[in-house]
Design a protein around this motif. Sequence first.
Motif, mmCIF file in Angstrom:
data_model
loop_
_atom_site.group_PDB
_atom_site.id
_atom_site.type_symbol
_atom_site.label_atom_id
_atom_site.label_comp_id
_atom_site.label_asym_id
_atom_site.label_seq_id
_atom_site.Cartn_x
_atom_site.Cartn_y
_atom_site.Cartn_z
ATOM 1 N N ALA A 542 0.834 -1.208 0.000
ATOM 2 C CA ALA A 542 0.000 0.000 0.000
ATOM 3 C C ALA A 542 0.863 1.251 0.000
ATOM 4 O O ALA A 542 0.564 2.231 -0.701
ATOM 5 C CB ALA A 542 -0.931 -0.009 1.208
ATOM 6 N N GLN A 550 -3.627 -1.097 -1.087
ATOM 7 C CA GLN A 550 -4.350 -0.052 -0.363
ATOM 8 C C GLN A 550 -5.753 -0.515 0.009
ATOM 9 O O GLN A 550 -6.248 -0.248 1.108
ATOM 10 C CB GLN A 550 -4.388 1.219 -1.221
ATOM 11 C CG GLN A 550 -3.007 1.836 -1.393
ATOM 12 C CD GLN A 550 -2.950 2.898 -2.474
ATOM 13 O OE1 GLN A 550 -3.748 2.890 -3.398
ATOM 14 N NE2 GLN A 550 -1.981 3.806 -2.360
ATOM 15 N N TRP A 573 -6.991 4.769 3.603
ATOM 16 C CA TRP A 573 -6.384 3.929 2.565
ATOM 17 C C TRP A 573 -7.339 3.688 1.388
ATOM 18 O O TRP A 573 -6.902 3.606 0.240
ATOM 19 C CB TRP A 573 -5.920 2.593 3.172
ATOM 20 C CG TRP A 573 -4.686 2.786 4.003
ATOM 21 C CD1 TRP A 573 -4.583 2.729 5.355
ATOM 22 C CD2 TRP A 573 -3.392 3.119 3.511
ATOM 23 N NE1 TRP A 573 -3.300 3.002 5.769
ATOM 24 C CE2 TRP A 573 -2.530 3.244 4.645
ATOM 25 C CE3 TRP A 573 -2.851 3.323 2.251
ATOM 26 C CZ2 TRP A 573 -1.194 3.556 4.526
ATOM 27 C CZ3 TRP A 573 -1.498 3.642 2.127
ATOM 28 C CH2 TRP A 573 -0.690 3.758 3.267
ATOM 29 N N LYS A 576 -6.881 6.676 -0.780
ATOM 30 C CA LYS A 576 -5.636 6.616 -1.549
ATOM 31 C C LYS A 576 -5.833 5.824 -2.842
ATOM 32 O O LYS A 576 -5.457 6.259 -3.931
ATOM 33 C CB LYS A 576 -4.536 5.960 -0.717
ATOM 34 C CG LYS A 576 -3.975 6.810 0.401
ATOM 35 C CD LYS A 576 -2.909 7.749 -0.129
ATOM 36 C CE LYS A 576 -2.192 8.450 1.015
ATOM 37 N NZ LYS A 576 -1.218 9.434 0.507
ATOM 38 N N CYS A 585 -11.550 0.269 -4.229
ATOM 39 C CA CYS A 585 -11.332 1.336 -3.248
ATOM 40 C C CYS A 585 -12.425 2.388 -3.365
ATOM 41 O O CYS A 585 -12.924 2.909 -2.348
ATOM 42 C CB CYS A 585 -9.958 1.976 -3.454
ATOM 43 S SG CYS A 585 -8.591 0.945 -2.873
#
Length: 787
Positions: A542, A550, A573, A576, A585
Amino acid sequence: MRAGVATMMVRVVLGVWMALWAAMPAAAQGGKMTLEGELTEVVTDQDGRSFYRELDQNDNLCALIKVTVVGELPNELIMEVGSLGVHKRIYDPNGTGELWFYVPYQTKNIWLKCATLDPIGPLPVRLSEGAVYRLKVRSNATSKVVTNVELSANYLKVVLNAEGATISLGKSKECEMLSRIVNGNIFSVRLNYGTYHYRIEHPDYMTATGTVEVSGTMGDLNVELRPAWGTLEIESSPEGATVYVSGRRVGTTPCTVERVKAGEVEVRLQHDYCYPLTDKVEVASGGKTTRRNYQLRLQVGKVTVKCPDREAEIWIDNKLYGKGSWTGYISSLSSHIVEARRDGYASQSAEFSVEDESTATVEIAAPVAYYGTLDLAVEPMMAQVEVDGNAVGTAPVMLQLTATTHKVRLTAEGYHPDEFEVTIGHNSTTTLSRTLTSIEYSPEDLYRKARSIHYNNKEEKFKWYLKAAKLGHAEAQAELGICYRIGSGVEKNENEAAKWYLKAAEQGNPKAQVNLAHFYQYGIGGLEESESKSAEWVRKAAEQGYPEGQWKLGNHYRIGTGVEKNFEMAVYWYRKGAEHGDELCRQYLAECYQKGEGVQKNINEALKWYKAILYDKGYISSYTAKQLLSQHYSGAAQRGDAEAQFIMGCIQSQNDTENRIRWFLPAAKQGHIEAQYRLGQAYVKDRDYEEAKKWLLWAAEKGHTNAQYELGRHDVSLDLTAEQGAEWIYKAAIKGHVEAQLSLGHIYFFGSGVTKDVNEAVKWYRKAAEQGDELAKDELWELGESW
């Protein structure tokens, strides 16, 4: 001139010209023209840009200048643009009264002129290809009355379509007054009022006679000269006969001969496989067409030549006709020599003849082979030997070959191939010794070699990954771990997979770090089950910016495995990875905003990240996301909101093209560019290529790079030429579209729709490789280039 344009018209126009300027019963004009405002581009004029376009003589789009005149002009308004010339001048077909001037877009200055008024110009301009401009001109023309004078003479004006005619005029039919040859195609003469006889003669036309009344109020007179020639159309069976008319070669049948002098002519036809034919033909005058169709008598026979050797070439009268066998027509005038030839063999021949319109079969013996021996030694021993593309064994080898030149290829693993030609003599032995050059591979070369091998050849890929991994190549070690993990090219062995994951992870390879973390999380490959070690390796990936790392580190914090549960760190995270475009994500970050986990609950932020996935992928798999998006946008979509309709189309199942099209279509019609692109994609999947092409073009022409790439990628299905496909790929590539850059490299390498250019291919492969594209790096490696 073609047959459809067989009649030439000579138009005689009688123009009323006044005898003396002082005696004109008209108004002498004066005044000037002025500009109102500047030349202005009309960006919104879609009619002029789309439906009333004109190409200049170089096939470039003209610029269109629309001129509005305020006030009255005494004469015609003229625009001059220097040596380039105005391409076309028309009145607005929509009836606005504007004057439209189509001019080359390279024009630098324009002048506006009207007889008796002061001109405007030069006016400097800067034009764009296909653009529309507007200009306003004001006229303050004045007039002054001049006293009329009674006239007794006027000008007779004659306009001809052909040069070189002779015009005679007189008070009687003999036309005794004058006889002139027109220099060009316009003739005029001043005559006293009265009736005149005229005679117009031309060597290519029939003479025209008549009378004309010269007066102060006379009108136009049109006189038609009828052609003194006709058109001759000649066909024959069989076609391809050479045609002579009156001894002059005019073409081959079928042929059209224009402007043949009327009367009897001699037509002669000659054909390689027929008897000659001569005929007398009466050609009609007045531009009419005379047709003849001739049946020629064959002077050939049909022959089939057979040879038992299918590789033998069939030569007849020293001309190559085919291989193995041949059937066709041959002249019956004389006998023929047929040969069966083959390089390294003794030719066989025979003589034959045919009768008119007969059928014959000629069988010829196979060429007799000459043989010699090749004695070949190679270092290293056991190198593979190919002769003329066929594998013949491993070196050293002694071969009996035909007495001709052969291509030999030698290959051995770890050595550069050796290719050469050898000529074998009849009844002799050729002795050769060759040494192959070993290949010195770097670890990166070994890794790229593995990647270049087709994925179906799993064992070969594994072998080269292993070579690179043993020399410490981190990416190869990570790939080797995957091979052992799933059993690709080698027997499945999770312990070996863990070993190679660890080697690569310790070198900082993020893919291996994530895979090793998975092994620690579940105790795979002989590793102890450890959530803390799993989180530790995920963190390393990550922190290098690896999106999967991540996402997984965010999961550790969200669930509390291997680290203390911390929703705020999970959001950190996820964000990110989301900012780097990672789909998972973005989805998990949106869910945190939707539920208020680690951040203050914010539905708008959740919708923002869900929509980011839609714009990037065109779909979303999360049920939670689909529910929220549907609740928020379904009503607006029903009311006709284009953005909402686009979103509703995206949340449909990817396999449900009918419902995706249902929502994308109204949004696309409203100009939603992303909906136009996704609609084109949906139609491609539905194999409705006509509709797909239409909508992808809409988006591509507005600069949508994915649509441009899609057009180029599906050029054949979308009925585009290879050149058009390459052009769309180029448009996307220059904007940084990495897949388009890779494709453009392929296009230049293979010369598909462009001139083959390896240097250009390398240029575009390198651009894609610099963006991290592994396939582009593989291509550069294959070409011996760096990135």
